[in-house]
Write a protein that holds these residues in place. Structure first.
Motif, PDB file in Angstrom:
ATOM      1  N   ALA A  97     -12.250  18.005 -31.548  1.00  0.00           N
ATOM      2  CA  ALA A  97     -13.350  18.912 -31.212  1.00  0.00           C
ATOM      3  C   ALA A  97     -13.079  20.346 -31.651  1.00  0.00           C
ATOM      4  O   ALA A  97     -13.970  21.031 -32.158  1.00  0.00           O
ATOM      5  CB  ALA A  97     -13.616  18.867 -29.710  1.00  0.00           C
ATOM      6  N   THR A 100     -14.103  21.553 -35.194  1.00  0.00           N
ATOM      7  CA  THR A 100     -15.467  21.281 -35.641  1.00  0.00           C
ATOM      8  C   THR A 100     -16.148  22.514 -36.235  1.00  0.00           C
ATOM      9  O   THR A 100     -16.731  22.457 -37.318  1.00  0.00           O
ATOM     10  CB  THR A 100     -16.315  20.740 -34.471  1.00  0.00           C
ATOM     11  N   VAL A 117     -11.106  24.892 -27.901  1.00  0.00           N
ATOM     12  CA  VAL A 117     -12.483  24.401 -27.950  1.00  0.00           C
ATOM     13  C   VAL A 117     -13.382  25.562 -27.553  1.00  0.00           C
ATOM     14  O   VAL A 117     -13.165  26.193 -26.514  1.00  0.00           O
ATOM     15  CB  VAL A 117     -12.699  23.211 -26.992  1.00  0.00           C
ATOM     16  N   GLU A 121     -18.504  24.045 -29.365  1.00  0.00           N
ATOM     17  CA  GLU A 121     -17.859  22.758 -29.622  1.00  0.00           C
ATOM     18  C   GLU A 121     -17.776  21.888 -28.375  1.00  0.00           C
ATOM     19  O   GLU A 121     -17.289  20.752 -28.442  1.00  0.00           O
ATOM     20  CB  GLU A 121     -16.442  22.985 -30.165  1.00  0.00           C
ATOM     21  N   ILE A 124     -19.590  18.338 -28.316  1.00  0.00           N
ATOM     22  CA  ILE A 124     -18.898  17.340 -29.123  1.00  0.00           C
ATOM     23  C   ILE A 124     -17.548  16.986 -28.503  1.00  0.00           C
ATOM     24  O   ILE A 124     -17.072  15.852 -28.624  1.00  0.00           O
ATOM     25  CB  ILE A 124     -18.744  17.820 -30.580  1.00  0.00           C
ATOM     26  N   CYS A 125     -16.940  17.926 -27.802  1.00  0.00           N
ATOM     27  CA  CYS A 125     -15.695  17.635 -27.091  1.00  0.00           C
ATOM     28  C   CYS A 125     -15.933  16.567 -26.020  1.00  0.00           C
ATOM     29  O   CYS A 125     -15.137  15.640 -25.868  1.00  0.00           O
ATOM     30  CB  CYS A 125     -15.136  18.914 -26.465  1.00  0.00           C
TER      31      CYS A 125
END
Length: 237
Positions: A97, A100, A117, A121, A124-125
């Motif tokens: 993640a 990204t 992160v 992000e 998506i994490c």
């Protein structure tokens, strides 16, 4: 719907027999989805994951947030057990993640955004947390020859263990690589050939990172859980 929503679709294919995994996924799947209610829930979860409000979540902060979320959902004992059960997978979710979004320097620190992160992000994490927990569950089913984490598990998968678990993998997890194993039309797919493919270093044991890398490659090849999501940040691969 986007890549994260594809993880939700895949999670719906997880067998009801995978009780622990189903409970874990229930806690995080909605955070990987879009929509007004899910966006609001994710906003609150991000505040909890980024307690100092600097816009970045470290691995330790992410790990702590996962634990707190599970404990809040299931109570201290069951939530704590679920957190420990899937903890080996969190670093993989975090690492995928955090790469990204484009890398930028972090103001006032000897670090870049690829060390954390970010808020952008976080959705998506949450998707990766679900995905890699699923991969971890499948690994544990084979390692030691039984469901979950037991005294016989050593976090390594031997060829004998792989052969013993071959018929159990099937479509229980909604993962392309495991579905391929269950496809009887592919006569060339054998336990020995697949194990050799997964065992990247050729040392006769499959580790969790090798297992996850193989499953990830299969998802990308199948276009299943969004190849774009799974390859984000993989410019060096």
């Amino acid at each position: 719907m986007g890549g994260a929503a594809s993880v939700t679709e895949s999670a719906s294919k997880v067998s009801d027999e995978k009780v622990e995994l189903k409970k874990f996924l229930e806690c995080f799947l909605a955070l990987a989805e879009t929509g007004k209610a899910n966006n609001a829930a994710r906003k609150q979860s991000w505040i909890a994951c980024d307690p100092n409000g600097n816009g970045y979540a470290s691995l330790a902060e992410t790990d702590g947030w996962i634990k707190k979320s599970l404990v809040a959902h299931y109570g201290e004992d069951e939530g704590g057990d679920l957190w420990r059960r899937y903890r080996p997978s969190y670093i993989r979710a975090f690492n995928d993640a955090k790469d990204t979004a484009p890398e930028k320097d972090v103001k006032g620190a000897n670090a870049t955004t690829d060390d954390y992160v970010t808020k952008n992000e976080f959705r998506i994490c949450c998707a990766f947390i679900c995905l890699y927990a699923t991969m971890d569950d499948a690994f544990s089913m084979i390692d030691g020859g039984g469901e979950g984490v037991t005294a016989t598990d050593d976090r390594r998968m031997s060829l004998d263990e792989f052969k013993a678990g071959w018929d159990k993998m099937g479509t229980a997890y909604g993962l392309a690589g495991l579905a391929e194993i269950a496809d009887e039309s592919k006569g060339e797919v054998t336990p020995d050939s697949v194990f050799a493919e997964i065992d990247a270093d050729g040392k006769g044991m499959v580790l969790l990172n090798e297992w996850c890398a193989w499953l990830k490659a299969k998802e990308v090849a199948a276009g299943g859980i969004s190849a774009k999501m799974l390859t984000a940040g993989d410019d060096d691969e």
